[in-house]
Scaffold this active site. Structure first.
Site, PDB file in Angstrom:
ATOM      1  N   ARG A 124       4.145   2.239  18.361  1.00  0.00           N
ATOM      2  CA  ARG A 124       4.375   2.955  17.123  1.00  0.00           C
ATOM      3  C   ARG A 124       3.315   3.757  16.797  1.00  0.00           C
ATOM      4  O   ARG A 124       3.518   4.827  16.004  1.00  0.00           O
ATOM      5  CB  ARG A 124       4.231   1.493  16.310  1.00  0.00           C
ATOM      6  CG  ARG A 124       4.339   2.372  14.580  1.00  0.00           C
ATOM      7  CD  ARG A 124       4.635   0.731  13.219  1.00  0.00           C
ATOM      8  NE  ARG A 124       3.030  -0.021  13.225  1.00  0.00           N
ATOM      9  CZ  ARG A 124       2.889  -1.060  12.408  1.00  0.00           C
ATOM     10  NH1 ARG A 124       4.383  -1.827  12.055  1.00  0.00           N
ATOM     11  NH2 ARG A 124       1.772  -1.101  12.153  1.00  0.00           N
ATOM     12  N   ARG A 148       0.587   6.310  11.656  1.00  0.00           N
ATOM     13  CA  ARG A 148      -0.575   5.172  10.738  1.00  0.00           C
ATOM     14  C   ARG A 148      -1.619   5.317  11.304  1.00  0.00           C
ATOM     15  O   ARG A 148      -2.233   4.873  12.362  1.00  0.00           O
ATOM     16  CB  ARG A 148       0.024   4.358  11.157  1.00  0.00           C
ATOM     17  CG  ARG A 148       1.153   4.124   9.858  1.00  0.00           C
ATOM     18  CD  ARG A 148       1.468   2.173   9.528  1.00  0.00           C
ATOM     19  NE  ARG A 148       0.129   1.326   9.145  1.00  0.00           N
ATOM     20  CZ  ARG A 148       0.459   0.018   8.899  1.00  0.00           C
ATOM     21  NH1 ARG A 148       1.800  -0.240   9.294  1.00  0.00           N
ATOM     22  NH2 ARG A 148      -0.493  -1.136   9.449  1.00  0.00           N
ATOM     23  N   LYS A 194       6.765  -8.564  10.938  1.00  0.00           N
ATOM     24  CA  LYS A 194       7.366  -8.796   9.064  1.00  0.00           C
ATOM     25  C   LYS A 194       7.990  -8.039   8.650  1.00  0.00           C
ATOM     26  O   LYS A 194       8.604  -8.106   8.286  1.00  0.00           O
ATOM     27  CB  LYS A 194       5.682  -8.974   8.827  1.00  0.00           C
ATOM     28  CG  LYS A 194       5.251  -9.883   9.185  1.00  0.00           C
ATOM     29  CD  LYS A 194       3.562 -10.028   8.378  1.00  0.00           C
ATOM     30  CE  LYS A 194       2.721  -8.674   8.157  1.00  0.00           C
ATOM     31  NZ  LYS A 194       2.156  -8.728   9.428  1.00  0.00           N
ATOM     32  N   ARG A 223      -2.976 -12.760   2.007  1.00  0.00           N
ATOM     33  CA  ARG A 223      -3.971 -13.549   3.274  1.00  0.00           C
ATOM     34  C   ARG A 223      -5.080 -14.060   3.497  1.00  0.00           C
ATOM     35  O   ARG A 223      -6.442 -13.547   4.233  1.00  0.00           O
ATOM     36  CB  ARG A 223      -4.385 -11.091   3.223  1.00  0.00           C
ATOM     37  CG  ARG A 223      -2.806 -10.617   4.607  1.00  0.00           C
ATOM     38  CD  ARG A 223      -3.880  -8.579   4.705  1.00  0.00           C
ATOM     39  NE  ARG A 223      -3.683  -8.316   6.155  1.00  0.00           N
ATOM     40  CZ  ARG A 223      -2.521  -7.229   5.993  1.00  0.00           C
ATOM     41  NH1 ARG A 223      -1.473  -7.470   4.652  1.00  0.00           N
ATOM     42  NH2 ARG A 223      -1.842  -7.496   7.315  1.00  0.00           N
ATOM     43  N   ARG A 255      -7.912  -5.249  13.105  1.00  0.00           N
ATOM     44  CA  ARG A 255      -6.794  -6.207  12.444  1.00  0.00           C
ATOM     45  C   ARG A 255      -6.730  -7.759  12.976  1.00  0.00           C
ATOM     46  O   ARG A 255      -5.780  -7.568  12.295  1.00  0.00           O
ATOM     47  CB  ARG A 255      -5.925  -4.791  12.486  1.00  0.00           C
ATOM     48  CG  ARG A 255      -6.416  -4.096  11.266  1.00  0.00           C
ATOM     49  CD  ARG A 255      -4.845  -2.873  11.790  1.00  0.00           C
ATOM     50  NE  ARG A 255      -3.875  -3.313  11.441  1.00  0.00           N
ATOM     51  CZ  ARG A 255      -2.716  -2.550  12.268  1.00  0.00           C
ATOM     52  NH1 ARG A 255      -2.891  -0.910  12.729  1.00  0.00           N
ATOM     53  NH2 ARG A 255      -1.387  -2.668  11.554  1.00  0.00           N
TER      54      ARG A 255
END
Ligand code: ADP
Length: 187
Positions: A128, A134, A14, A89, A145
Site C-alpha cells: 500500500r 500514506r 478493516k 482503540r 502500529r
C-alpha cells in the site's frame, strides 16, 4: 440503531470491508483514521495537534477522540446505525462510546474482529505504501502500529467478548469471501 465495530490490526482490511458493510446495511461508516487524516490535510487546530503522533504510529489522546465522537453523534442523528472502524482503540474510548450511545438509548450490537497474521499485514502495508504513499506506511512505523494494536487495542476484544458481542472473522483470502463471512455474522 444497529451499531457495529470492526477491529483488526493495521492492514487487516478493516477500511475496505467497512465500506462494503456500510453500503449493504445502510450504516454510516466512521473511520477515525480518515477523519484525523482529513484534519491533518486541512491543517485544522486538531490536525496540527495530531500530525506528529500519527506519523509515529502512536495513538492520539483519548480526549481528542471523545470530541470527534461527540461531533459524529451530533451530526448524524437520523442514521440507521454506525460501523466504527479504528475506534475504539483504548478501554477508555470503549467506555465512552458505550456511555454516549446509552445516553441516546442505543448501544453496540455486534463486534467483528478480522484475524490476519503479522507477516501478511506487513506485506500488505508495504505494498500500500507504494500505491497510496500514506506517511505511516513505512517499515518502522508499521512495526510500531502493530505493537500499539497488540498492547493497547487487543485488550478490548476481551471487553466485548465478556459482553458476548465479539465475532472473529478469518481475514485472509479474497475480499468477497471475507465480506461473505462478515455478512453471515451480521445477518
Ligand atoms: P491503521 O489501522 O491502518 O493503523 P487508521 O487509519 O485506523 O490506521 O489510523 C491511523 C492513525 O490515526 C493511528 O495510527 C493513530 O495515530 C490515529 N488514530 C486513529 N483512530 C484512533 C483512535 N481511535 N484513537 C487514537 N488514535 C487513533
Amino acid at each position: 440503531m444497529f451499531n457495529l465495530i470492526i477491529f483488526g490490526p493495521p492492514g487487516s482490511g478493516k477500511g475496505t470491508q467497512s465500506v462494503k458493510v456500510a453500503e449493504k446495511y445502510q450504516l454510516k461508516h466512521i473511520s477515525t483514521g480518515d477523519i484525523l487524516r482529513s484534519e491533518v490535510s486541512q491543517e485544522t487546530e486538531l490536525g496540527l495537534k495530531v500530525k506528529h503522533i500519527m506519523t509515529t504510529g502512536e495513538l492520539v489522546p483519548d480526549e481528542l477522540l471523545f470530541q470527534i465522537l461527540l461531533n459524529v453523534l451530533e451530526t448524524n442523528t437520523d442514521v440507521k446505525g454506525f460501523i466504527f472502524d479504528g475506534f475504539p482503540r483504548t478501554l477508555a474510548q470503549a467506555k465512552e462510546l458505550d456511555k454516549q450511545l446509552e445516553a441516546r438509548n442505543s448501544g453496540i450490537t455486534k463486534v467483528l474482529s478480522l484475524d490476519v497474521p503479522d507477516d501478511e499485514v506487513v506485506d500488505r502495508l508495504l505494498k500500500r505504501a507504494e500505491i497510496q504513499g500514506r506517511k505511516d506506511d513505512n517499515r518502522e512505523t508499521i512495526g510500531n502500529r502493530l505493537n500499539v494494536y497488540k498492547t493497547q487495542t487487543t485488550p478490548l476484544l476481551d471487553f466485548y467478548k465478556n459482553q458476548e458481542k465479539l465475532n472473529k472473522i478469518h481475514g485472509v483470502g479474497g475480499i468477497e469471501d471475507i465480506f461473505n463471512s462478515i455478512c453471515e455474522v451480521v445477518d
